[in-house]
Design a protein around this motif. Structure first.
Motif, PDB file in Angstrom:
ATOM      1  N   VAL A  76       0.760  -0.992  -0.177  1.00 20.65           N
ATOM      2  CA  VAL A  76       0.227  -0.068  -0.031  1.00 20.65           C
ATOM      3  C   VAL A  76       0.805   1.203   0.028  1.00 20.65           C
ATOM      4  N   ILE A  77       0.540   2.260  -0.936  1.00 19.62           N
ATOM      5  CA  ILE A  77       1.243   3.413  -0.915  1.00 19.62           C
ATOM      6  C   ILE A  77       0.359   4.522  -0.442  1.00 19.62           C
ATOM      7  N   ILE A  78       0.997   5.259   0.480  1.00 21.17           N
ATOM      8  CA  ILE A  78      -0.039   6.586   0.898  1.00 21.17           C
ATOM      9  C   ILE A  78       0.633   7.897   0.724  1.00 21.17           C
ATOM     10  N   PRO A  79       0.377   8.498  -0.655  1.00 17.29           N
ATOM     11  CA  PRO A  79       0.740   9.593  -1.002  1.00 17.29           C
ATOM     12  C   PRO A  79      -0.189  10.824  -0.485  1.00 17.29           C
ATOM     13  N   ASP A  80       0.488  11.906  -0.506  1.00 12.25           N
ATOM     14  CA  ASP A  80      -0.274  13.228  -0.440  1.00 12.25           C
ATOM     15  C   ASP A  80      -1.061  13.249  -1.709  1.00 12.25           C
ATOM     16  N   ASN A  81      -1.870  14.528  -1.826  1.00 14.63           N
ATOM     17  CA  ASN A  81      -2.664  14.642  -2.865  1.00 14.63           C
ATOM     18  C   ASN A  81      -1.962  15.281  -3.923  1.00 14.63           C
ATOM     19  N   MET A  82      -0.854  14.813  -4.528  1.00 17.10           N
ATOM     20  CA  MET A  82      -0.124  15.604  -5.594  1.00 17.10           C
ATOM     21  C   MET A  82      -0.805  15.307  -6.893  1.00 17.10           C
ATOM     22  N   LYS A  83      -0.569  16.377  -7.754  1.00 17.27           N
ATOM     23  CA  LYS A  83      -1.165  16.237  -8.836  1.00 17.27           C
ATOM     24  C   LYS A  83      -0.834  15.095  -9.762  1.00 17.27           C
ATOM     25  N   PRO A  84       0.399  14.805  -9.993  1.00 22.71           N
ATOM     26  CA  PRO A  84       0.705  13.700 -10.677  1.00 22.71           C
ATOM     27  C   PRO A  84       0.009  12.358 -10.530  1.00 22.71           C
TER      28      PRO A  84
END
Length: 390
Positions: A76-84
């Motif tokens: 599981v990857i937990i990213p920020d809400n980055m546009k890419p």
């Protein structure tokens, strides 16, 4: 409320952090440097990838380097809400970008985005970014981005990885190797070719433009907007998620055309297939085929194809049999002109036996004599005695 950590190898958190300015030899300017920080939730082991941009290509490249560093992929990857990676943020049902979904399917991980402006959803990586800024970047001097990246990899393995973590009171690299590494997903064997996703319109010429190159599609899709996935090898066209056409990737100015995408009566013309046009004429009639072959008997046969199309048009108007008869008559006189064929068909003289052309001045004059006057009867020859016959 403090939430328990996940199982070993289950999650990692991902975020960007700004570091500072660095000389770029390619442009000759000082450019911003961002750190893509990936932190394992269970062990706190960290990888740092430096980049000048925050595009999808940069994120995927950083993730690829991280999986090689960790020798595995987190589930599981937990990213920020980055546009890419996130096209539309939502606390319950965020919409991820097509590029990120495609890469997630390739690496086989699941994305669980953090909520907007909620750093407590990814506290492990938030604290690590501050650690990277102060312990790795501050006070250091690097010649270029490659030099800084080599230093960052060494720092992750020997400094950040071997320190005693303030919360867990353990060394992240040691815990990762002992308890977490074996639970990671395997790294994909095939390298990921970062694609380009876009929407294009299919034009009246049966082609769509992708990356300044043209690709053909069947007539059904003319005027339709379709989705495109283009990597370095292939270009795939989709409509509502269904693959409708695939082509090999062409460079700028190139063209990939499938003759099967054209209607049967236009394919030979669009591909300049003179042989197919002559075969069509032969099917109408043997003299039509021979006449068409005489038309294109030229050093530049393509420049004569309009006359062949005009001949085919006469077949559509008058029928194959009359045109074949007219071509037979014209071939007997060695007259190669489609306008003459049209004139014969308009007057209905295609079956009339051709008359030889008469020379100029054929009208009788004052001293004209009948040809019979020049006919002489063969006189009987008498052999004189004593002579020999010559």
């Amino acid at each position: 409320m403090r939430v328990d950590d996940c199982a070993p190898g289950a999650e990692c958190q991902l975020d960007f952090g700004y570091l500072g300015l660095l000389d770029d030899p390619a442009s000759g300017k000082r450019r911003k440097v961002h750190a893509l920080v990936i932190t394992a939730v269970y062990s706190r082991h960290t990888f740092v990838w430096l980049t000048h941009s925050q595009t999808l290509d940069a994120v995927i490249t950083g993730c690829q380097a991280a999986w090689e560093f960790f020798d595995g992929v987190f589930a599981v990857i937990i990213p920020d809400n980055m546009k890419p990676s996130v096209a539309q943020a939502d606390a319950v049902n965020p919409r991820l970008s097509r590029g990120w979904l495609d890469y997630a399917a390739h690496a086989r991980f699941v994305t669980d985005t953090a909520r907007v402006r909620t750093p407590q959803d990814k506290p492990r990586v938030e604290r690590t970014i501050q650690y990277v800024q102060k312990n790795f970047w501050a006070g250091e001097t690097f010649t270029d981005l490659d030099h800084a990246q080599q230093a960052a990899r060494t720092w992750c393995a020997h400094t950040a990885g071997m320190r005693v973590h303030g919360t867990t009171a353990t060394q992240p690299a040691v815990v990762f190797a002992a308890e977490e590494h074996r639970h990671l997903l395997p790294v994909p064997q095939q390298p990921y070719d970062v694609p380009v996703f876009k929407q294009v319109k299919v034009h009246k010429d049966f082609h769509a433009c992708v990356g300044k190159a043209l690709y053909s599609l069947p007539e059904t899709w003319i005027g339709t907007t379709v989705d495109v996935r283009a990597d370095s090898e292939t270009v795939k066209f989709y409509h509502r998620g269904e693959l409708i056409k695939q082509h090999p990737r062409q460079g700028a100015g190139g063209r990939s055309t499938d003759p099967a995408d054209y209607p049967a009566d236009l394919g030979a013309y669009a591909t300049r297939n003179i042989t197919a046009q002559l075969q069509q004429c032969e099917r109408y009639g043997p003299h039509i085929g021979l006449y068409a072959a005489r038309i294109v008997d030229d050093p530049r046969p393509w420049s004569r194809m309009r006359a062949v199309y005009a001949l085919i048009g006469l077949v559509s108007t008058y029928g194959a049999a009359p045109v074949d008869a007219a071509c037979q008559s014209a071939l007997a006189l060695d007259v190669i002109a489609v306008t003459k064929i049209r004139s014969m068909l308009e007057r209905g003289t295609e079956t009339t036996s051709p008359a030889l052309p008469r020379a100029a001045g054929h009208a009788p004059t004052r001293f004209t004599r009948d040809p019979s006057e020049f006919a002489a009867a063969a006189a009987a020859l008498t052999l004189i005695p004593g002579t020999k016959e010559n």
